[in-house]
Design an enzyme around this catalytic site. Structure first.
Site, short mmCIF file in Angstrom:
data_model
loop_
_atom_site.label_atom_id
_atom_site.label_comp_id
_atom_site.label_asym_id
_atom_site.label_seq_id
_atom_site.Cartn_x
_atom_site.Cartn_y
_atom_site.Cartn_z
N TYR A 198 0.70 -0.79 -0.28
CA TYR A 198 0.07 0.14 -0.06
C TYR A 198 0.86 1.18 0.15
O TYR A 198 0.41 2.41 -0.35
CB TYR A 198 -0.96 0.31 1.39
CG TYR A 198 -1.94 0.71 1.21
CD1 TYR A 198 -3.28 0.56 -1.04
CD2 TYR A 198 -2.45 2.15 1.29
CE1 TYR A 198 -3.64 1.12 -0.26
CE2 TYR A 198 -3.69 2.76 1.49
CZ TYR A 198 -4.33 2.51 0.86
OH TYR A 198 -5.25 3.43 -0.07
N LYS B 162 -2.80 8.31 2.96
CA LYS B 162 -4.12 8.38 3.69
C LYS B 162 -4.05 8.60 4.57
O LYS B 162 -4.50 9.49 5.30
CB LYS B 162 -4.91 6.84 3.56
CG LYS B 162 -5.45 6.96 2.11
CD LYS B 162 -6.52 6.97 1.46
CE LYS B 162 -6.69 6.46 0.46
NZ LYS B 162 -8.18 7.26 -0.04
#
Ligand code: 1JT
Length: 256
Positions: free
Chosen positions: A156, A163
């Site tokens: 990720y 995020k």
């Protein structure tokens, strides 16, 4: 139960196709009586999103590339000109280069890092600045996040850092806009097989892993994300701002 979003207008950014979380959110908003304004990015998405807009009986479907301030300003001017008040905004947009989701995080280039921050984080700030003047009766801004913001999730990478910044931006925006009755929150969704997720190798393995360990022993259904977004946009969510709500079958709670 009465329709939760009757009389409200919602701007939804980030529908790419029928698998998009933004599409599930739009469907739930429409079910609850909201008037929908949808945006899409670029000519490639135009046909698809216009078709989905017809299915959803959207009031307006417009192009909007969030990396360009002019496009956001043009959209705001058009809504303003049409006398449209906004009550809810959903920001369901993220981007990272494929190589930054495959190579080790330490290899992330400056350009790849900034691109992910621009599209996935700064766009929320730009959208909030554009939308706030149209939210004359207060309102709700909701963005989409993922657990990679708080924990290391293999691959990720640069999106996890984006995020984390996005969730911090939610808190700062909530602080700025709260006095005007505008709430800002994120929904941290469990992994869902969207077009973005298809770009991730071994995504099915990730889905199986989560389904085996999550308290509910299953994956997240996009409709659950839609219903939580309805709650946040509705009067039921009036006390909730600066928050990150997990809609992930409970997976985030597990240590081992
Ligand atoms: C992007 C992509 C943002 C995939 C995304 C995303 N937010 C969630 N996903 C799905 C995902 C991805 C990985 C993952 C779990 C979920 C791809 C394009 C750029 C933006 O790892 C466990 C890698």
């Amino acid at each position: 139960m009465p329709a939760l979003l009757e009389g409200k207008t919602a701007l939804i950014l980030g529908i790419a196709n029928k698998w998009s979380l933004a599409y599930a959110i739009a469907g739930a908003f429409r079910r609850e009586g909201a008037r929908l304004v949808l945006t899409y990015q670029g000519a490639r998405q135009k046909e698809t999103v216009e078709e989905l807009g017809r299915e959803l009986d959207a009031a307006l479907v417009r192009p909007c590339d969030v990396s360009l301030d002019e496009e956001l300003e043009r959209l705001a001017a058009e809504l303003q000109g049409a006398g449209m008040r906004l009550d809810a905004v959903v920001h369901s947009i993220a981007f990272a280069q494929r190589e930054d989701l495959t190579r080790p995080f330490a290899e992330t280039s400056r350009q790849g890092f900034l691109l992910a921050q621009d599209i996935s984080v700064y766009s929320l700030v730009a959208v909030a600045r554009m939308a706030a003047p149209l939210m004359t009766e207060g309102g709700s801004i909701t963005t989409l996040s993922y657990l990679g913001a708080n924990r290391v999730i293999p691959n990720y990478n640069v999106m996890g850092v984006a995020k984390a910044a996005l969730e911090a931006a939610v808190r700062y925006l909530a602080s700025d806009l709260g006095p005007r009755g505008i709430r800002v929150n994120a929904i941290s969704a469990g992994p869902v097989k969207t077009a973005s997720a298809r770009a991730v190798k071994d995504f099915s393995t990730i889905l199986d892993f989560v389904a085996q360990r999550a308290p509910l022993r299953r994956n997240t259904d996009p409709a659950e994300v839609g219903d939580t977004a309805v709650f946040l946009a509705s009067d039921l969510g009036r006390g909730v701002t600066a928050n990150v709500i997990y809609v992930d079958a409970g997976f985030q709670a597990m240590g081992l």
